[in-house]
Write a protein that holds these residues in place. Structure first.
Motif, short mmCIF file in Angstrom:
data_model
loop_
_atom_site.label_atom_id
_atom_site.label_comp_id
_atom_site.label_asym_id
_atom_site.label_seq_id
_atom_site.Cartn_x
_atom_site.Cartn_y
_atom_site.Cartn_z
N HIS A 1 0.81 -1.22 0.00
CA HIS A 1 0.00 0.00 0.00
C HIS A 1 0.84 1.27 0.00
CE1 HIS A 1 -3.58 -2.40 0.67
NE2 HIS A 1 -2.99 -2.99 1.68
N ARG A 2 2.17 1.14 -0.09
CA ARG A 2 3.04 2.32 0.04
C ARG A 2 2.74 3.38 -1.01
NH1 ARG A 2 7.81 4.20 2.14
NH2 ARG A 2 8.27 2.32 3.32
N ARG A 3 2.59 2.97 -2.29
CA ARG A 3 2.41 3.98 -3.34
C ARG A 3 1.11 4.75 -3.16
NH1 ARG A 3 3.10 3.00 -9.79
NH2 ARG A 3 5.10 2.27 -8.99
N GLU A 4 0.01 4.03 -2.91
CA GLU A 4 -1.26 4.76 -2.78
C GLU A 4 -1.28 5.62 -1.52
OE1 GLU A 4 -4.93 2.72 -1.67
OE2 GLU A 4 -3.83 0.82 -1.68
N LEU A 5 -0.62 5.18 -0.46
CA LEU A 5 -0.52 6.01 0.73
C LEU A 5 0.31 7.26 0.46
CD1 LEU A 5 0.02 3.32 3.52
CD2 LEU A 5 -1.99 4.79 3.24
N THR A 6 1.36 7.12 -0.35
CA THR A 6 2.15 8.29 -0.71
C THR A 6 1.30 9.29 -1.48
OG1 THR A 6 4.15 6.92 -0.82
CG2 THR A 6 4.25 9.09 -1.87
N GLY A 7 0.47 8.79 -2.40
CA GLY A 7 -0.44 9.66 -3.13
C GLY A 7 -1.42 10.37 -2.21
N TYR A 8 -1.96 9.65 -1.26
CA TYR A 8 -2.91 10.25 -0.31
C TYR A 8 -2.23 11.33 0.52
CZ TYR A 8 -6.02 10.51 3.78
OH TYR A 8 -6.83 10.95 4.79
N CYS A 9 -1.06 11.00 1.07
CA CYS A 9 -0.34 11.98 1.91
C CYS A 9 0.12 13.17 1.08
CB CYS A 9 0.84 11.30 2.61
SG CYS A 9 0.35 10.05 3.82
N TYR A 10 0.49 12.95 -0.18
CA TYR A 10 0.89 14.07 -1.03
C TYR A 10 -0.28 15.02 -1.25
CZ TYR A 10 2.14 16.84 -5.08
OH TYR A 10 2.36 17.90 -5.93
N ARG A 11 -1.46 14.50 -1.53
CA ARG A 11 -2.63 15.38 -1.71
C ARG A 11 -2.93 16.15 -0.42
NH1 ARG A 11 -4.04 10.31 -4.00
NH2 ARG A 11 -4.28 10.37 -6.28
N VAL B 1 -11.97 11.22 -4.33
CA VAL B 1 -10.82 10.68 -5.06
C VAL B 1 -10.73 9.17 -4.87
CG1 VAL B 1 -8.32 10.73 -5.34
CG2 VAL B 1 -9.57 12.85 -4.91
N LEU B 2 -10.77 8.75 -3.62
CA LEU B 2 -10.62 7.33 -3.31
C LEU B 2 -11.94 6.57 -3.29
CD1 LEU B 2 -7.88 7.69 -0.55
CD2 LEU B 2 -7.59 7.18 -2.98
N ARG B 3 -13.06 7.30 -3.40
CA ARG B 3 -14.40 6.72 -3.52
C ARG B 3 -14.81 5.90 -2.28
NH1 ARG B 3 -15.51 6.74 -9.13
NH2 ARG B 3 -14.27 8.42 -10.04
N TRP B 4 -14.39 6.35 -1.12
CA TRP B 4 -14.85 5.69 0.10
C TRP B 4 -16.30 6.08 0.36
CZ3 TRP B 4 -11.32 4.64 4.79
CH2 TRP B 4 -10.08 4.13 4.37
N LYS B 5 -17.03 5.19 1.02
CA LYS B 5 -18.39 5.50 1.44
C LYS B 5 -18.36 6.42 2.65
CE LYS B 5 -20.18 1.03 -0.13
NZ LYS B 5 -20.81 -0.26 0.29
N ALA B 6 -19.45 7.18 2.81
CA ALA B 6 -19.52 8.12 3.94
C ALA B 6 -19.37 7.38 5.27
CB ALA B 6 -20.84 8.89 3.89
#
Length: 327
Positions: free
Chosen positions: A19-29, A160-165
């Motif tokens: 999950h490192r890459r997607e976490l990096t994207g999240y933290c970058y945003r 962005v990540l399409r999580w449910k509320a």
């Protein structure tokens, strides 16, 4: 990569590393900085590694990591000023003269670029990939910085990540009503600051335009170069506050204060969901040294904006994983 706390990262549980890459994207945003994002992900991995024995699968590993990463980002953002781009700070363009370089701010003041390969998925649904690309565009990342940190997290997780509320409410330990309210306020703020760039993909004409950009810049044919630009094209150069507008001013700058770029070499890449070029200027003793990353915006067959992130502290290219010298 090696961490004092963790040792070599290949010794981590694979469930964390995947999950490192997607976490990096999240933290970058969330943070607007590739340096801060890497630090946040490393801290997330430290906390997860320490807590893995007690985790016991109470929720999905991915959701658990996002909870940790969100808390790390919120801690980092506590009391910080928002990052910005030069055009966000000054209403009028600067004249293309050396004196315009007088205003300079520390790296922490600016949105920083990130290479697509550091934060975007390599495969997956094309629609999801398109959303991911648009969500790291510089304009969008800069607009996110106008949001309070928790609103920022809600908008990224929901849109962005399409999580449910319900999932976001669980992560933030709040109610669904609070999540929905925060999302509405975040959307209204983004609408006010114009942070939604129009989605687009490169076509053959765009790729030909990029080839001409590389050729004209390396030959330092400024007449040919400016023909690739919109009449009112803009450019800014963090860490300097200055920005320029118009073909004539960009040409004047490149033939005047920017003339040291003559003889540069470019390497094409992708950054912030758009085409980019890593620029290497000639070194006194031979070879070329990293100078800046050009992140380009293209509309209607012309370049409308150039974000030139300068490598003046010699750290940016290393953080982006770009070559730190060319023979």
């Amino acid at each position: 990569m090696t961490s004092v706390a963790l040792g070599p990262t290949d010794q981590l549980d694979p469930r964390l590393l995947e999950h490192r890459r997607e976490l990096t994207g999240y933290c970058y945003r969330m943070l607007g900085s590739v340096f801060d994002a890497e630090d946040a992900v490393q801290e997330t991995m430290v906390r997860a590694w320490r807590g893995l024995a007690d985790f016991e699968g109470r929720s999905a590993v991915r959701s658990w990591l996002y909870r940790i990463a969100t808390n790390v980002c919120l801690d980092q953002l506590n009391g910080r000023q928002r990052r910005a781009l030069p055009m966000d700070l000054a209403g009028s363009p600067y004249p293309p003269v050396e004196a315009s370089l007088a205003g300079r701010r520390p790296a922490a003041a600016w949105i920083e670029p990130v290479l697509d390969r550091q934060v975007l998925p390599e495969d997956g649904d094309p629609a999801d990939q398109a959303v991911a690309r648009e969500s790291v565009r510089l304009a969008f990342v800069a607009a996110l910085q106008h949001l309070p940190p928790k609103q920022r997290a809600v908008l990224i997780l929901r849109e962005v990540l399409r999580w449910k509320a319900e999932e976001v409410a669980g992560l933030l330990e709040t109610t669904v009503a609070s999540v929905n309210s925060a999302l509405q306020r975040a959307r209204a703020t983004l609408a006010d600051v114009g942070g939604r760039p129009a989605p687009r993909t490169l076509d053959d004409d765009d790729r030909a335009l990029l080839a001409r950009y590389l050729d004209a810049f390396e030959r330092y044919d400024i007449d040919a170069f400016v023909q690739l630009l919109h009449d009112d094209a803009t450019q800014h150069m963090p860490p300097f506050e200055m920005w320029l507008r118009g073909r004539d001013d960009l040409a004047t700058w490149m033939l005047g204060p920017g003339a040291g770029c003559r003889g540069s070499r470019l390497i094409q890449t992708s950054a912030n969901g758009t085409p980019a070029f890593a620029q290497y200027r000639p070194a006194e003793g031979g070879g070329h040294v990293p100078w800046g990353l050009h992140v380009l915006e293209i509309e209607d067959g012309r370049i409308v904006h150039i974000s030139s992130f300068l490598n003046l502290d010699c750290e940016l290219f290393a953080a982006l994983g770009l070559p730190t010298a060319l023979d």
